[in-house]
Design an enzyme around this catalytic site. Structure first.
Site, PDB file in Angstrom:
ATOM      1  N   SER A   1       0.838  -1.202   0.000  1.00  0.00           N
ATOM      2  CA  SER A   1       0.000   0.000   0.000  1.00  0.00           C
ATOM      3  C   SER A   1       0.865   1.240   0.000  1.00  0.00           C
ATOM      4  O   SER A   1       2.035   1.207   0.425  1.00  0.00           O
ATOM      5  CB  SER A   1      -0.898   0.001   1.244  1.00  0.00           C
ATOM      6  OG  SER A   1      -1.502   1.257   1.447  1.00  0.00           O
TER       7      SER A   1
ATOM      8  N   TYR B   1      -1.076   0.856  10.926  1.00  0.00           N
ATOM      9  CA  TYR B   1      -1.378   0.146   9.671  1.00  0.00           C
ATOM     10  C   TYR B   1      -0.218   0.296   8.687  1.00  0.00           C
ATOM     11  O   TYR B   1       0.203  -0.680   8.048  1.00  0.00           O
ATOM     12  CB  TYR B   1      -2.668   0.710   9.075  1.00  0.00           C
ATOM     13  CG  TYR B   1      -3.020   0.189   7.708  1.00  0.00           C
ATOM     14  CD1 TYR B   1      -3.597  -1.067   7.549  1.00  0.00           C
ATOM     15  CD2 TYR B   1      -2.803   0.964   6.566  1.00  0.00           C
ATOM     16  CE1 TYR B   1      -3.938  -1.547   6.291  1.00  0.00           C
ATOM     17  CE2 TYR B   1      -3.137   0.495   5.304  1.00  0.00           C
ATOM     18  CZ  TYR B   1      -3.701  -0.755   5.167  1.00  0.00           C
ATOM     19  OH  TYR B   1      -4.031  -1.235   3.917  1.00  0.00           O
TER      20      TYR B   1
END
Length: 251
Positions: free
Chosen positions: A144, A157
């Site tokens: 990501s 995260y």
């Protein structure tokens, strides 16, 4: 880069409710056996119907809890023995978590990192060994933009994704010449259920756009796919941004 084309065998989707994962599986389904693995696997009727409609030879559902890492080897071996060699395994499970809660609650921070990094390492190590033994197969790993350079706004995260990105990059090199192909997908903000209620970030994409790039990357045996492509320039700029500016960046 190895032989081109998508490996023969079953398609295994770990994270059977993932919008991106289902879009990838739908595109790979025609004529193939597809296995959807997720918690509460008895509730995957809608997802199974989607894959059947896409032309799958057969669709099977399997109970899979990513966090139960001790059971991964036995489960994955059982899947292969019952449904044939795995051609493509898509790791599409993960959680976004709550950053504010994670900053105050160590257990929640650990839960995010366990699902998004530790469990992925467990599955990838098991699958890599299985596919090496076959001499063929493909792995799809989702990194990501959050992991390219970790931001204060979502550092729990982001750190898990940064770890996964590094692990997958190393595993990719370790698999070189083995006949096994790993595709690392670095995407920006994806508009979907996981990000529902959040304002879309610049250079956002849809699950369908990510899936199309994944399938193209599998065909080409690409090592890294960036979605959308313009993020390659953004990633470069991110790495050059001074820390004093970076720490004030929004998500």
């Amino acid at each position: 880069m190895g032989l081109r084309g998508i490996a023969e065998g079953a398609v295994l989707l770990l994270g059977g409710r993932s919008e991106i994962g289902l879009e990838v599986a739908r595109r790979l389904a025609p004529g193939r056996v597809v296995i959807l693995a997720a918690r509460r696997s008895g509730e995957l009727a809608q997802e199974s119907a989607l894959i059947v409609a896409a032309g799958a030879a057969a669709v099977h559902v399997v109970e899979f809890d990513a966090d139960e890492t001790a059971g991964h080897p036995a489960l994955l071996e059982k899947i292969a023995s019952e449904h044939g060699p795995i051609g493509v395994a898509v790791l599409a499970f993960g959680i976004l978590g709550d950053q504010a809660r994670a900053e105050q609650d160590p257990a929640h921070a650990m839960a995010v990192v366990h699902t998004d990094f530790v469990a992925q390492v467990s599955v990838l190590t098991t699958l890599a060994n299985m596919l090496r033994a076959q001499g063929a197969g493909q792995l799809v790993v989702f990194s990501s933009i959050a992991g390219v350079r970790v931001r204060r706004a979502n550092y729990v995260y982001g750190s898990a994704k940064a770890g996964l990105d590094g692990f997958a990059s190393g595993l990719m090199d370790a698999l070189h010449g083995s006949g096994v192909h790993l595709l690392l997908v670095r995407s920006g903000f994806v508009i979907g259920k996981m990000t529902e209620g959040m304002d879309p970030a610049p250079f956002s994409s849809t699950p369908g756009q990510v899936a199309a790039a994944v399938v193209k990357g599998l065909h080409k045996r690409a090592e890294v796919v960036v979605v959308p492509g313009i993020l390659r320039l953004v990633f470069f700029a991110m790495r050059l941004t001074p820390q004093a500016i970076w720490r004030r960046m929004p998500r």
